[in-house]
Design an enzyme around this catalytic site. Structure first.
Site, short mmCIF file in Angstrom:
data_model
loop_
_atom_site.label_atom_id
_atom_site.label_comp_id
_atom_site.label_asym_id
_atom_site.label_seq_id
_atom_site.Cartn_x
_atom_site.Cartn_y
_atom_site.Cartn_z
N THR A 1 49.32 30.85 17.01
CA THR A 1 48.60 29.96 16.36
C THR A 1 46.87 30.10 16.52
O THR A 1 46.60 30.03 17.76
CB THR A 1 48.95 28.27 16.55
N LYS B 1 50.67 26.22 8.77
CA LYS B 1 50.96 25.75 9.93
C LYS B 1 49.86 24.47 10.32
O LYS B 1 50.29 23.50 10.80
CB LYS B 1 50.75 26.67 11.09
N LYS C 1 45.14 21.31 20.00
CA LYS C 1 44.33 22.53 19.69
C LYS C 1 44.59 22.76 17.94
O LYS C 1 43.62 23.15 17.44
CB LYS C 1 45.19 23.66 20.20
P1 NAD Z 1 51.30 31.25 26.96
O1 NAD Z 1 49.97 31.00 27.48
O2 NAD Z 1 52.49 30.93 27.74
O3 NAD Z 1 51.32 32.84 26.42
C1 NAD Z 1 50.41 33.53 26.30
C2 NAD Z 1 50.48 34.86 26.91
O4 NAD Z 1 49.47 35.92 26.48
C3 NAD Z 1 50.18 34.87 28.49
O5 NAD Z 1 51.31 35.24 29.18
C4 NAD Z 1 48.75 35.55 28.70
O6 NAD Z 1 48.80 36.35 29.85
C5 NAD Z 1 48.90 36.59 27.60
N1 NAD Z 1 47.98 37.27 27.25
C6 NAD Z 1 46.52 36.63 26.85
N2 NAD Z 1 45.76 37.55 26.58
C7 NAD Z 1 46.31 38.89 26.88
C8 NAD Z 1 45.98 40.43 26.35
N3 NAD Z 1 44.74 40.64 26.06
N4 NAD Z 1 47.04 41.04 26.38
C9 NAD Z 1 48.30 40.99 26.90
N5 NAD Z 1 48.69 39.53 26.97
C10 NAD Z 1 47.89 38.69 27.10
O7 NAD Z 1 51.23 30.48 25.57
P2 NAD Z 1 52.55 30.19 24.70
O8 NAD Z 1 52.90 28.60 24.82
O9 NAD Z 1 53.68 31.35 24.60
O10 NAD Z 1 51.85 30.24 22.88
C11 NAD Z 1 51.46 31.25 22.33
C12 NAD Z 1 51.04 30.87 21.15
O11 NAD Z 1 52.22 30.24 20.24
C13 NAD Z 1 49.76 30.05 21.02
O12 NAD Z 1 48.88 30.45 19.97
C14 NAD Z 1 50.46 28.67 20.67
O13 NAD Z 1 49.38 27.64 19.98
C15 NAD Z 1 51.45 29.07 19.87
N6 NAD Z 1 52.74 28.08 19.69
C16 NAD Z 1 53.08 27.57 20.99
C17 NAD Z 1 54.00 26.72 21.16
C18 NAD Z 1 54.83 26.02 22.51
O14 NAD Z 1 55.38 25.09 22.16
N7 NAD Z 1 54.55 26.76 23.63
C19 NAD Z 1 54.77 26.21 19.82
C20 NAD Z 1 54.20 26.76 18.73
C21 NAD Z 1 53.21 27.50 18.54
#
Ligand code: NAD
Length: 293
Positions: free
Chosen positions: A93, A168, A243
């Site tokens: 997102t 979204k 966010k």
């Molecule tokens: P998260 O922080 O658990 O996972 C993100 C991952 O990306 C981390 O493990 C981090 O180490 C990795 N990362 C960051 N930079 C990187 C790079 N340059 N190369 C490789 N890996 C890298 O976040 P999440 O909860 O999985 O959310 C991911 C996305 O989904 C976000 O944008 C969030 O807003 C969206 N989202 C989350 C949810 C939820 O319930 N968690 C629901 C809908 C949408």
């Protein structure tokens, strides 16, 4: 079977990559966190030590990262020397402007691209029941759809580049505003001596009905599955709602849209987060109204 590189194996990306493995695809994963990479390996994802190793042989690259800046950096690497016909999908997102920039980078490199943010949370990511909101060309969408279906149950093509992100944040702005409205009404009802159940029985079947009351009621009792019955454990964390409301405000500013209630909702969730509630479910904001802001 498709050769997929999955970049970002966090709370969402980890289970999504696992579902692609379950569907029979070859998935090579990369994450800056060794722990996340090791966890993904347990579900059949092949770990790569570097981003370039992960994407070297990929027909499709999927990114699931936290912010627009990270997506642009990673997409910069992906589109530096991509194989012909590579499809790049971003499920994070992020802000609409960054999403459109990412599409432009892909186009210049001769790649197909899709923004495909999700709703459904970590539960939906694990159960493969996410909703995907996609933006990009018909060709990109048609190629991505079978892969998205392995991770979700509802896949909507919302329009061209950035339309998935737009859908979204518009949806979540409605959710943030409507939850505040429902919380205010329940607190007013309490002051007027109205029981939670009576207000629910009326509002959930009349013109006040909405997801925030019918499915996710912010007080314990009327909807047994709502986080209010579980000490406001998320669910959907208040920090993530904030966010998305901030992304909506950025988009409103850059597009010139008037969103006064969206702006107010962002302020209220910002205050709620500052009070130490970012990790709680967003519906816990009802407590802030009880305390009178
Ligand atoms: P998260 O922080 O658990 O996972 C993100 C991952 O990306 C981390 O493990 C981090 O180490 C990795 N990362 C960051 N930079 C990187 C790079 N340059 N190369 C490789 N890996 C890298 O976040 P999440 O909860 O999985 O959310 C991911 C996305 O989904 C976000 O944008 C969030 O807003 C969206 N989202 C989350 C949810 C939820 O319930 N968690 C629901 C809908 C949408």
């Amino acid at each position: 079977m498709t050769r997929i590189a999955f970049i970002g194996l966090g709370n969402m990306g980890g289970p999504m990559a696992a579902n692609l493995v379950k569907a029979g695809h070859t998935v090579t994963g990369f994450d800056l966190s060794h722990d996340m990479l090791a966890a993904a390996e347990k579900s059949g994802v092949k770990p790569a030590n570097m981003l370039t190793d992960a994407i070297a042989d990929a027909e499709v690259v999927i990114t699931m990262l936290q912010k627009g800046a990270q997506v642009l950096t990673v997409w910069g690497d992906i589109t530096r020397s991509p194989a012909k016909d590579t499809l790049v999908i971003d499920c994070s997102t992020i802000d609409v402007d960054s999403a459109r920039q990412a599409h432009a980078m892909a186009k210049q490199a001769g790649c197909l691209s899709l923004d495909a943010p999700v709703s459904g949370g970590t539960g939906g990511a694990t159960a493969a029941t996410l909703t995907f909101m996609a933006g990009g060309s018909e060709e990109s969408f048609a190629r991505a759809k079978p892969l998205l279906e392995a991770m979700g149950k509802k896949i909507v093509h919302c329009g061209d580049a950035g339309a998935g992100q737009a859908a979204k944040i518009c949806n979540n702005m409605i959710l943030g505003i409507s939850m505040i409205g429902v919380c205010e009404a329940f607190v007013l009802g309490e002051k007027l001596g109205l029981s939670h159940q009576a207000l629910f029985d009326v509002a959930s079947t009349s013109s006040g009905q909405c997801w925030s009351i019918n499915t996710y009621c912010p007080v314990p009792g009327p909807v047994p599955t709502s986080p209010a019955n579980n000490s406001y454990k998320p669910g959907f964390a208040a920090a993530l709602m904030l966010k998305d409301l901030r992304l909506a405000q950025e988009a409103a500013l850059s597009s010139g849209a008037a969103t006064p209630l969206g702006a107010e909702a962002a302020q209220l969730f910002s205050l709620f987060e500052k009070q130490g509630n970012g990790a709680r479910d967003f519906s816990a904001i009802i407590e802030m109204f009880r305390e009178r802001i």
